[in-house]
Design a protein around this motif. Structure first.
Motif, PDB file in Angstrom:
ATOM      1  N   MET A   1      37.371  39.306  35.732  1.00  0.00           N
ATOM      2  CA  MET A   1      36.805  38.339  36.390  1.00  0.00           C
ATOM      3  C   MET A   1      35.997  38.838  37.519  1.00  0.00           C
ATOM      4  O   MET A   1      34.761  38.359  37.898  1.00  0.00           O
ATOM      5  N   TYR A   2      36.410  39.847  38.290  1.00  0.00           N
ATOM      6  CA  TYR A   2      35.809  40.133  39.594  1.00  0.00           C
ATOM      7  C   TYR A   2      34.525  40.908  39.054  1.00  0.00           C
ATOM      8  O   TYR A   2      33.430  40.715  39.683  1.00  0.00           O
ATOM      9  N   TYR A   3      34.541  41.672  38.009  1.00  0.00           N
ATOM     10  CA  TYR A   3      33.282  42.466  37.655  1.00  0.00           C
ATOM     11  C   TYR A   3      32.495  41.760  36.866  1.00  0.00           C
ATOM     12  O   TYR A   3      31.196  42.138  36.866  1.00  0.00           O
ATOM     13  N   ALA A   4      32.927  40.769  36.157  1.00  0.00           N
ATOM     14  CA  ALA A   4      31.828  39.656  35.589  1.00  0.00           C
ATOM     15  C   ALA A   4      30.964  38.892  36.588  1.00  0.00           C
ATOM     16  O   ALA A   4      29.923  38.948  36.598  1.00  0.00           O
ATOM     17  N   LEU A   5      31.727  38.636  37.636  1.00  0.00           N
ATOM     18  CA  LEU A   5      31.081  37.827  38.856  1.00  0.00           C
ATOM     19  C   LEU A   5      30.088  38.962  39.454  1.00  0.00           C
ATOM     20  O   LEU A   5      29.039  38.526  40.057  1.00  0.00           O
ATOM     21  N   LEU A   6      30.393  40.285  39.610  1.00  0.00           N
ATOM     22  CA  LEU A   6      29.586  41.257  40.247  1.00  0.00           C
ATOM     23  C   LEU A   6      28.449  41.607  39.476  1.00  0.00           C
ATOM     24  O   LEU A   6      27.520  41.713  39.963  1.00  0.00           O
ATOM     25  N   THR A   7      28.528  41.527  38.350  1.00  0.00           N
ATOM     26  CA  THR A   7      27.383  41.821  37.314  1.00  0.00           C
ATOM     27  C   THR A   7      26.439  40.720  37.416  1.00  0.00           C
ATOM     28  O   THR A   7      25.426  41.023  37.519  1.00  0.00           O
ATOM     29  N   LEU A   8      26.953  39.584  37.268  1.00  0.00           N
ATOM     30  CA  LEU A   8      26.085  38.312  37.334  1.00  0.00           C
ATOM     31  C   LEU A   8      25.514  38.106  38.734  1.00  0.00           C
ATOM     32  O   LEU A   8      24.228  37.883  39.058  1.00  0.00           O
ATOM     33  N   PHE A   9      25.969  38.643  39.936  1.00  0.00           N
ATOM     34  CA  PHE A   9      25.548  38.909  41.183  1.00  0.00           C
ATOM     35  C   PHE A   9      24.325  39.725  41.407  1.00  0.00           C
ATOM     36  O   PHE A   9      23.385  39.479  41.838  1.00  0.00           O
ATOM     37  N   VAL A  10      24.493  40.859  40.462  1.00  0.00           N
ATOM     38  CA  VAL A  10      23.408  41.897  40.713  1.00  0.00           C
ATOM     39  C   VAL A  10      22.266  41.174  39.904  1.00  0.00           C
ATOM     40  O   VAL A  10      21.242  41.549  40.360  1.00  0.00           O
ATOM     41  N   ILE A  11      22.754  40.698  38.709  1.00  0.00           N
ATOM     42  CA  ILE A  11      21.377  40.369  37.875  1.00  0.00           C
ATOM     43  C   ILE A  11      20.583  39.254  38.749  1.00  0.00           C
ATOM     44  O   ILE A  11      19.476  39.046  38.759  1.00  0.00           O
ATOM     45  N   VAL A  12      21.273  38.142  39.383  1.00  0.00           N
ATOM     46  CA  VAL A  12      20.865  37.024  40.049  1.00  0.00           C
ATOM     47  C   VAL A  12      19.810  37.858  41.435  1.00  0.00           C
ATOM     48  O   VAL A  12      18.962  37.253  41.685  1.00  0.00           O
ATOM     49  N   SER A  70      33.864  37.271  47.528  1.00  0.00           N
ATOM     50  CA  SER A  70      34.573  37.625  48.761  1.00  0.00           C
ATOM     51  C   SER A  70      35.963  37.039  48.652  1.00  0.00           C
ATOM     52  O   SER A  70      36.998  37.724  49.352  1.00  0.00           O
ATOM     53  N   ILE A  71      36.119  36.287  47.712  1.00  0.00           N
ATOM     54  CA  ILE A  71      37.514  35.399  47.396  1.00  0.00           C
ATOM     55  C   ILE A  71      38.239  36.155  46.538  1.00  0.00           C
ATOM     56  O   ILE A  71      39.352  36.273  46.505  1.00  0.00           O
ATOM     57  N   VAL A  72      37.465  36.146  45.337  1.00  0.00           N
ATOM     58  CA  VAL A  72      38.380  36.580  43.949  1.00  0.00           C
ATOM     59  C   VAL A  72      38.826  38.057  44.193  1.00  0.00           C
ATOM     60  O   VAL A  72      37.886  38.939  44.466  1.00  0.00           O
ATOM     61  N   PRO A  73      40.137  38.424  44.125  1.00  0.00           N
ATOM     62  CA  PRO A  73      40.412  39.993  44.071  1.00  0.00           C
ATOM     63  C   PRO A  73      40.050  40.711  43.084  1.00  0.00           C
ATOM     64  O   PRO A  73      39.363  40.318  42.022  1.00  0.00           O
ATOM     65  N   LYS A  74      40.212  42.230  42.998  1.00  0.00           N
ATOM     66  CA  LYS A  74      39.488  42.998  42.407  1.00  0.00           C
ATOM     67  C   LYS A  74      40.474  43.224  40.893  1.00  0.00           C
ATOM     68  O   LYS A  74      39.913  44.086  40.228  1.00  0.00           O
ATOM     69  N   GLY A  75      41.517  42.561  41.162  1.00  0.00           N
ATOM     70  CA  GLY A  75      42.124  42.587  39.714  1.00  0.00           C
ATOM     71  C   GLY A  75      43.517  43.138  40.121  1.00  0.00           C
ATOM     72  O   GLY A  75      44.553  43.330  39.141  1.00  0.00           O
ATOM     73  N   GLU A  76      43.804  43.527  41.352  1.00  0.00           N
ATOM     74  CA  GLU A  76      45.196  43.911  41.930  1.00  0.00           C
ATOM     75  C   GLU A  76      46.200  42.382  41.957  1.00  0.00           C
ATOM     76  O   GLU A  76      45.651  41.733  42.655  1.00  0.00           O
ATOM     77  N   LYS A  77      47.258  42.500  41.470  1.00  0.00           N
ATOM     78  CA  LYS A  77      48.013  41.421  41.569  1.00  0.00           C
ATOM     79  C   LYS A  77      48.866  41.685  42.443  1.00  0.00           C
ATOM     80  O   LYS A  77      49.294  42.799  43.082  1.00  0.00           O
ATOM     81  N   GLY A  78      49.347  40.483  42.888  1.00  0.00           N
ATOM     82  CA  GLY A  78      50.396  40.466  44.259  1.00  0.00           C
ATOM     83  C   GLY A  78      49.875  40.503  45.462  1.00  0.00           C
ATOM     84  O   GLY A  78      48.577  40.431  45.648  1.00  0.00           O
ATOM     85  N   SER A  79      50.365  40.089  46.586  1.00  0.00           N
ATOM     86  CA  SER A  79      49.873  39.791  47.902  1.00  0.00           C
ATOM     87  C   SER A  79      49.878  40.977  48.620  1.00  0.00           C
ATOM     88  O   SER A  79      50.674  42.225  48.436  1.00  0.00           O
ATOM     89  N   ILE A  80      49.043  41.422  49.683  1.00  0.00           N
ATOM     90  CA  ILE A  80      49.072  42.292  50.508  1.00  0.00           C
ATOM     91  C   ILE A  80      50.412  42.580  51.201  1.00  0.00           C
ATOM     92  O   ILE A  80      50.575  43.888  51.533  1.00  0.00           O
ATOM     93  N   LEU A  81      50.896  41.473  51.633  1.00  0.00           N
ATOM     94  CA  LEU A  81      52.164  41.799  52.302  1.00  0.00           C
ATOM     95  C   LEU A  81      53.279  42.201  51.335  1.00  0.00           C
ATOM     96  O   LEU A  81      54.070  43.019  51.885  1.00  0.00           O
ATOM     97  N   GLU A  82      53.250  41.565  50.120  1.00  0.00           N
ATOM     98  CA  GLU A  82      54.326  42.434  49.359  1.00  0.00           C
ATOM     99  C   GLU A  82      54.057  43.867  49.046  1.00  0.00           C
ATOM    100  O   GLU A  82      54.987  44.952  49.126  1.00  0.00           O
ATOM    101  N   LYS A  83      53.009  44.215  48.953  1.00  0.00           N
ATOM    102  CA  LYS A  83      52.476  45.781  48.703  1.00  0.00           C
ATOM    103  C   LYS A  83      52.821  46.472  49.939  1.00  0.00           C
ATOM    104  O   LYS A  83      53.614  47.729  49.834  1.00  0.00           O
ATOM    105  N   GLU A  84      52.896  46.128  51.042  1.00  0.00           N
ATOM    106  CA  GLU A  84      53.167  46.675  52.470  1.00  0.00           C
ATOM    107  C   GLU A  84      54.831  47.019  52.506  1.00  0.00           C
ATOM    108  O   GLU A  84      55.231  47.991  53.035  1.00  0.00           O
ATOM    109  N   LEU A  85      55.585  45.732  52.061  1.00  0.00           N
ATOM    110  CA  LEU A  85      56.901  45.808  52.297  1.00  0.00           C
ATOM    111  C   LEU A  85      57.395  46.869  51.145  1.00  0.00           C
ATOM    112  O   LEU A  85      58.328  47.486  51.527  1.00  0.00           O
ATOM    113  N   ASN A  86      56.927  46.768  49.967  1.00  0.00           N
ATOM    114  CA  ASN A  86      57.297  47.768  49.077  1.00  0.00           C
ATOM    115  C   ASN A  86      56.946  49.115  49.195  1.00  0.00           C
ATOM    116  O   ASN A  86      57.679  49.981  49.013  1.00  0.00           O
ATOM    117  N   GLU A  87      55.833  49.384  50.005  1.00  0.00           N
ATOM    118  CA  GLU A  87      55.369  50.746  50.319  1.00  0.00           C
ATOM    119  C   GLU A  87      56.643  51.400  51.472  1.00  0.00           C
ATOM    120  O   GLU A  87      56.867  52.399  51.408  1.00  0.00           O
TER     121      GLU A  87
END
Length: 116
Positions: A1-12, A70-87
């Motif tokens: 989804m992110y890369y489709a929006l990015l491609t459309l953004f560059v075209i526009v 700016s809202i749509v994530p790059k494809g990474e699933k899960g929250s930032i907080l969960e990633k920090e706790l798991n690390e």
């Protein structure tokens, strides 16, 4: 989804640049400071051409896509907080050894040497 929006953004963005460059100039800046009668800085009248309307629409789409990117994530699933706790869980803390272990000298008792 992110890369489709990015491609459309560059075209526009490219289309917006092309449309802005294709439009006819609106006159000198000096016209705003006492130019002809009835003219404003944006030209006489208020006639919008097809290029002007397309520029408005593309500008609006550009802004909406910028906010969505700016809202749509790059494809990474899960929250930032969960990633920090798991690390913190996956990297066990190293036990701090005594000063003798760090220097490499062997001053322990014979029973400690057998355990090594």
């Amino acid at each position: 989804m992110y890369y489709a929006l990015l491609t459309l953004f560059v075209i526009v963005a490219v289309l917006l640049i092309i449309l802005a460059l294709l439009q006819k100039g609106r006159g000198d800046v000096g016209a705003a400071f006492g130019g002809g009668m009835g003219q404003s800085i944006f030209g006489a009248g208020g006639v919008d051409t097809i290029l002007t309307k397309a520029t408005y629409w593309l500008g609006g789409i550009f802004l909406v896509l910028a906010v969505l990117l700016s809202i749509v994530p790059k494809g990474e699933k899960g929250s930032i907080l969960e990633k920090e706790l798991n690390e913190g869980k996956t990297a066990p803390a190293k036990p701090s050894g005594g000063a003798q272990e760090r220097r490499g000298t062997d001053t322990g008792t014979p029973s400690q040497e057998k355990a090594r």
